[in-house]
Write a protein that holds these residues in place. Sequence first.
Motif, PDB file in Angstrom:
ATOM      1  N   UNK A 140       0.785  -1.127  -0.010  1.00 58.66           N
ATOM      2  CA  UNK A 140       0.134  -0.042   0.062  1.00 58.66           C
ATOM      3  C   UNK A 140       0.758   1.292  -0.099  1.00 58.66           C
ATOM      4  N   UNK A 141       2.000   1.271  -0.315  1.00 54.55           N
ATOM      5  CA  UNK A 141       3.043   2.611  -0.380  1.00 54.55           C
ATOM      6  C   UNK A 141       4.045   2.207  -1.281  1.00 54.55           C
ATOM      7  N   UNK A 142       4.529   3.357  -1.663  1.00 53.37           N
ATOM      8  CA  UNK A 142       5.930   3.298  -2.391  1.00 53.37           C
ATOM      9  C   UNK A 142       6.910   4.254  -1.818  1.00 53.37           C
ATOM     10  N   UNK A 143       8.048   3.812  -1.501  1.00 53.26           N
ATOM     11  CA  UNK A 143       9.218   4.689  -0.693  1.00 53.26           C
ATOM     12  C   UNK A 143      10.314   5.044  -1.454  1.00 53.26           C
ATOM     13  N   UNK A 144      10.300   4.621  -2.663  1.00 52.40           N
ATOM     14  CA  UNK A 144      11.306   4.950  -3.503  1.00 52.40           C
ATOM     15  C   UNK A 144      10.985   5.486  -4.893  1.00 52.40           C
ATOM     16  N   UNK A 145      11.213   6.837  -5.001  1.00 56.01           N
ATOM     17  CA  UNK A 145      10.460   7.451  -6.234  1.00 56.01           C
ATOM     18  C   UNK A 145      11.096   7.161  -7.393  1.00 56.01           C
ATOM     19  N   UNK A 146      10.511   7.404  -8.575  1.00 53.05           N
ATOM     20  CA  UNK A 146      11.147   7.242  -9.957  1.00 53.05           C
ATOM     21  C   UNK A 146      11.809   8.554 -10.262  1.00 53.05           C
ATOM     22  N   UNK A 147      13.044   8.408 -10.686  1.00 53.37           N
ATOM     23  CA  UNK A 147      13.592   9.706 -11.237  1.00 53.37           C
ATOM     24  C   UNK A 147      13.384  10.097 -12.745  1.00 53.37           C
ATOM     25  N   UNK A 148      12.688  11.335 -12.950  1.00 48.03           N
ATOM     26  CA  UNK A 148      12.267  11.878 -13.883  1.00 48.03           C
ATOM     27  C   UNK A 148      13.191  13.052 -14.467  1.00 48.03           C
ATOM     28  N   UNK A 149      13.180  13.330 -15.640  1.00 49.91           N
ATOM     29  CA  UNK A 149      13.839  14.597 -15.835  1.00 49.91           C
ATOM     30  C   UNK A 149      13.072  15.277 -16.812  1.00 49.91           C
ATOM     31  N   UNK A 205      10.673  12.677 -19.024  1.00 45.66           N
ATOM     32  CA  UNK A 205      11.419  11.450 -19.402  1.00 45.66           C
ATOM     33  C   UNK A 205      12.032  10.632 -18.099  1.00 45.66           C
ATOM     34  N   UNK A 206      11.565   9.349 -18.186  1.00 43.92           N
ATOM     35  CA  UNK A 206      12.220   8.723 -17.209  1.00 43.92           C
ATOM     36  C   UNK A 206      13.698   8.463 -17.459  1.00 43.92           C
ATOM     37  N   UNK A 207      14.469   8.616 -16.268  1.00 43.72           N
ATOM     38  CA  UNK A 207      15.983   8.792 -16.091  1.00 43.72           C
ATOM     39  C   UNK A 207      16.480   7.338 -15.658  1.00 43.72           C
ATOM     40  N   UNK A 208      15.638   7.005 -14.362  1.00 40.04           N
ATOM     41  CA  UNK A 208      16.019   5.917 -13.546  1.00 40.04           C
ATOM     42  C   UNK A 208      14.740   5.354 -12.957  1.00 40.04           C
ATOM     43  N   UNK A 209      14.309   4.010 -13.100  1.00 37.68           N
ATOM     44  CA  UNK A 209      13.176   3.779 -12.280  1.00 37.68           C
ATOM     45  C   UNK A 209      12.042   3.189 -13.375  1.00 37.68           C
ATOM     46  N   UNK A 210      12.465   2.341 -14.532  1.00 41.32           N
ATOM     47  CA  UNK A 210      11.752   2.042 -15.409  1.00 41.32           C
ATOM     48  C   UNK A 210      10.645   0.873 -14.685  1.00 41.32           C
ATOM     49  N   UNK A 211      11.276   0.001 -14.019  1.00 40.57           N
ATOM     50  CA  UNK A 211      10.369  -0.915 -13.725  1.00 40.57           C
ATOM     51  C   UNK A 211       9.393  -0.545 -12.469  1.00 40.57           C
ATOM     52  N   UNK A 242      10.733  11.938  -8.440  1.00 37.00           N
ATOM     53  CA  UNK A 242      11.711  12.973  -7.990  1.00 37.00           C
ATOM     54  C   UNK A 242      11.894  13.468  -9.431  1.00 37.00           C
ATOM     55  N   UNK A 243      11.856  14.841  -9.712  1.00 38.84           N
ATOM     56  CA  UNK A 243      11.985  15.358 -11.126  1.00 38.84           C
ATOM     57  C   UNK A 243      13.025  16.523 -10.774  1.00 38.84           C
ATOM     58  N   UNK A 244      14.259  16.278 -11.830  1.00 36.67           N
ATOM     59  CA  UNK A 244      15.312  17.099 -11.813  1.00 36.67           C
ATOM     60  C   UNK A 244      15.222  17.720 -13.215  1.00 36.67           C
ATOM     61  N   UNK A 245      16.041  19.164 -13.168  1.00 35.70           N
ATOM     62  CA  UNK A 245      16.427  19.500 -14.744  1.00 35.70           C
ATOM     63  C   UNK A 245      17.285  18.669 -15.512  1.00 35.70           C
ATOM     64  N   UNK A 246      17.189  18.903 -16.680  1.00 37.35           N
ATOM     65  CA  UNK A 246      18.111  17.760 -17.587  1.00 37.35           C
ATOM     66  C   UNK A 246      19.635  18.161 -17.251  1.00 37.35           C
TER      67      UNK A 246
END
Length: 412
Positions: A140-149, A205-211, A242-246
């Motif tokens: 019921x939770x997610x504790x590790x964010x997908x890295x988006x740019x 864009x997904x940088x890390x965390x595709x699964x 987690x969104x960071x600039x390119x």
Amino acid sequence: MAKIRPFKAVRPTRDKVSLVASRSYQTYTQAEREARLDYNPFSFLHIVNPGYKYAREITGTERYQLVRNRYLEFKEDSIFVHDKTPSYYIYKIVDRDHQVFNGIVAAASAEDYEKDIIRKHEDTIEYRERIFKDYLKTVGFNAEPVLLTYPDNNVISTIIKDIQNTRAEFEFTTTYRDTHYLWKLEEPELLNIIEKEFDSMPTVYIADGHHRSASSYLLYKEEKAANPNHTGHESYNQFMSFLIPESELRIHEFNRLVKDLNGLTKEEFLIQLDTIYRIENRGIMPYKPSKKHHFSMYLDGEFYSLYLRKSLYNFKTALDALDAQILYYTILDPILGISDLRNDVRIDYINGKKDIINVKDRIDSGEFAVGFGMVPVDINEMKQMADDGLKMPPKSTFIEPKLRSGVTIYEF
């Protein structure tokens, strides 16, 4: 348009965040895990490794339920608290090499994933997607964010800098000497401005965390189909990112290590390479390539440079021109007989942030016979792959930053 929304995070209390935060479970050695579990009762590892309490290894659905039990206990003991208002979480990391990463922890849209507004550049493995989807549904939770740019944006950057002039909600340094800061942004006017800026972006864009993102999308589809009163506002419609600039993304390569020469002698192997590459023996001095389509090789105590012959520069797609793919279709598959990069036990990977001497040491030990290195993928290559709907070979990129688990948690 990218729907990036604030959410109500579950977070450790300020006095315990440094004790709770952990790296991904798989990155610890067994000795490291046991030390943290033995001496730190607040570590997030106690949640994801619930069998520790019973001194046994627990797997499958039984483990998932116990993970949820441990998580609820952390909430009951007020180690975790649930924020009362939707917020963006401004996050900053200063690593031991003094690189700085600034971004926003927020909720991304599963529908955007479906519509390819959130774009992917890496293949996923179906059974891993299903396993993690089932895990998310139970815990019921997610504790590790997908890295988006996202493209650099002056409006968002200005807000981030202004917020960072105030006292951070969290500030802690890890044993790896990375310092983490978190600010809670909940002012409605600023939330609205950031939301609109992301709404104006046609893609992220997904940088890390595709699964992780693929599993969250599967959960969204399953929950949506099972809910006759679906509105689009349920928590399963989103996943933590987690969104960071390119410009702040750091992309490293992965070096390849192969256990044997597929029955070839050293001389036979070099002769086969000579058809495809200009080869120069660099001796015992470590060599790292500096250009695309140039590779390093360590074999039998010596470094070599391999330059792809220019007559073979007839690339039709962005994938064809990718160095990890070139290495695969010129050496790994046809010469060394490694066709399945995900599952063949004869190949292993070392991220390029580590020194090339790590490659040398593992080959000199006799564990592997040959190693290859290349220059990192750049952000434009990664985006082009995603835009064209192409997928990189596994372990094409090692991307930073890496967040700690348990600092912000998204509940479904």
